[in-house]
Each structure stands twice: as structure tokens, then as C-alpha cells.
Write a protein that holds these residues in place. Structure first.
Motif: not given
Length: 281
Positions: A105-121
Motif C-alpha cells: 500500500r505505501e509503495e503504491f501511494k508513493q508511486n501515485c504521488r511520484k506520477l501526480s495521480l490524485p487519491m481523491d479524484k
């Protein structure tokens, strides 16, 4: 890691009949024009369509004997699939957590931030490129041994493609992992794959290591007079052009040494597709 032996799928106006292998630790490209059979081969490998013959092995087992735990070791991106448009990335986290024991989960969230993917959209509000990033991140998030990626960089700009290819290179740093990938962007495959298969009308018509393809293959540009005097022994395909002929060879050095006055261009995957799928003149 993955093996096709004369795998067949028959439709009314199309038949897949191909053999190929993806070796452990290798990145293998499957290339060819639209409608050549790439997506059909991918769906056959994943059991999404019923085949009409041949043998398939995945992860050392017959494809029809894979257990749920085996399927967790396969990460997938298909060109015509994705997540529900009504979900948000944060809604996917418990789903992925439940599906895959190896999900980080943490690596996935970190990669989302790295690729500018918003969690709440909502995913339905994502651009095509953002959706493709999310699909690939999900595929690499659960420590799979094999990735099957159908056009994973489609719809991405140059920067986003570079980011995702970097992510895949990081994935391959662990020994024993493999990737089967298709792409219409030849530069991605030329700098990324260890070997490539060329498929046309459902059949594999060429398999070559990428280094050999780029170093040994070449395109001869010759006038009609030069063509008439050309040794045809190592010509794979020829095509009539306004200036004369273009000729594809897998023995570029032979023509460099023996025909110093003709123009010889470096082979590329794009040229290979165009020449091997064309008709001889």
C-alpha cells in the motif's frame, strides 16, 4: 516464464496460430500492425478467451492449471480494460489489498504521488494518460513475477512514457522477473526489450534479439541499376520506391563491405514492420 506452442484461436475472419517464449529475466516485445493478433494472444495467455488448440505454459504450469495464488504472480495491463470510472484511487487500496497478498500500500501511494495521480479524484475524471499510469502502477504493485502489458504507454506524452519505462526498469531489477509488452511506439521497444516477435495475420513471422535487429538489420536504398546488380542472397524483402528500391537485409555488414556505393540505413522496428508486412516488388 511464458510459452506458446502452436496456440490457435479461430474467429470467422481471423485465425491466431503462434508460438513464442518469454524467458525468465527477459523483456520480450510483441510487435505488429493493428489487427495482427497481439491482443488476441494476450487474452489467450490470460484465459480471457477459449483457445482452439496448442499448448500454453505460464510460470512453469499449463495455463489451465494455474491456482489463484499463481495468478497473483501476474500483473496485467490490457488496452481495452481499466477501473470503474466512479472509483477514486483511495477506494482501490482496500480492493488491491484484498486481491493480492504481496500488495504494498505505501509503495503504491508513493508511486501515485511520484506520477501526480490524485487519491481523491474520480477515475472517470482522469485523462487517458493518468488512467494508463494507474493501470501500470496497479500491475507492478503486488510483487508479480510476470507482467503482460498491452500498449501500456498508449496515450502518454514523452515525459510520462519515460516515467513509466523507468518504473518498469526498476521492476526488472529483481532477479527472475519477466515482461511481455506490446507497443506502437517503436522507440520504447528498441531501448527496452531484449527480444521481439513480429506477428502478422495471427502468425509469428520473425523473432530476433533486439541488439541483432538494430545491429545486423539494415535498409538498402538502391537505384534500379544497383538493384539489378545486387546479390539477393541476404535480402528479406524488397519494395519499389520512386528512386528505385528499398531492400531489407539481416546481413547489413555484407553489403557494407561488398557494395560501398549504395546507401545503407540502420534498421528500425518501424521499418521492419513496414517491410515484413509488405509485398515484394
Amino acid at each position: 516464464m511464458l510459452c506458446f506452442e502452436n496456440v490457435r484461436k479461430v474467429y470467422k475472419d481471423f485465425e491466431l496460430n503462434c508460438s513464442m517464449r518469454v524467458e525468465p529475466g527477459c523483456i520480450t516485445g510483441l510487435i505488429g500492425p493493428n489487427g495482427a493478433g497481439k491482443s488476441t494472444a494476450f487474452k489467450a495467455a490470460l484465459g480471457l478467451i477459449r483457445t482452439d488448440g496448442g499448448r500454453m505454459e505460464i510460470l512453469g504450469k499449463p495455463a489451465d492449471q494455474l491456482l489463484p495464488s499463481d495468478r497473483e504472480q501476474i500483473g496485467v495491463v490490457l488496452a481495452d480494460s481499466g477501473f470503474s470510472r466512479y472509483l477514486r484511487i483511495k477506494d482501490l487500496l482496500p480492493v488491491l489489498d484484498h486481491l493480492y497478498h504481496g500488495f504494498s500500500r505505501e509503495e503504491f501511494k508513493q508511486n501515485c504521488r511520484k506520477l501526480s495521480l490524485p487519491m481523491d479524484k474520480k477515475i472517470g475524471e482522469f485523462s487517458t494518460g493518468m488512467k494508463r499510469k494507474l493501470q501500470l502502477l496497479a500491475a507492478v504493485s503486488h510483487d508479480a513475477d510476470l507482467l503482460i502489458l498491452d500498449e501500456p504507454t498508449s496515450g502518454l506524452d514523452v515525459i510520462a512514457r519515460d516515467q513509466l519505462l523507468g518504473l518498469l526498469r526498476e521492476y526488472m531489477e529483481k532477479d527472475g522477473r519477466s515482461i511481455l509488452i506490446s507497443s506502437h511506439i517503436s522507440a520504447d521497444l528498441e531501448g527496452f526489450c531484449d527480444d521481439v516477435y513480429l506477428i502478422d495475420q495471427g502468425r509469428i513471422i520473425l523473432h530476433e534479439e533486439t541488439d541483432n535487429l538494430l545491429n545486423r538489420y539494415g535498409l538498402l536504398k538502391v537505384t534500379p541499376e544497383q538493384y539489378a546488380g545486387l546479390d539477393q542472397a541476404y535480402i528479406l524483402k524488397s519494395r519499389r520506391e520512386d528512386f528505385g528500391y528499398s531492400c531489407l537485409t539481416d546481413q547489413k555488414q555484407f553489403y557494407v563491405e561488398n557494395y560501398p556505393n549504395i546507401v545503407i540505413e540502420r534498421g528500425s522496428i518501424d521499418e521492419l514492420i513496414m517491410m515484413m508486412n509488405g509485398r515484394e516488388s
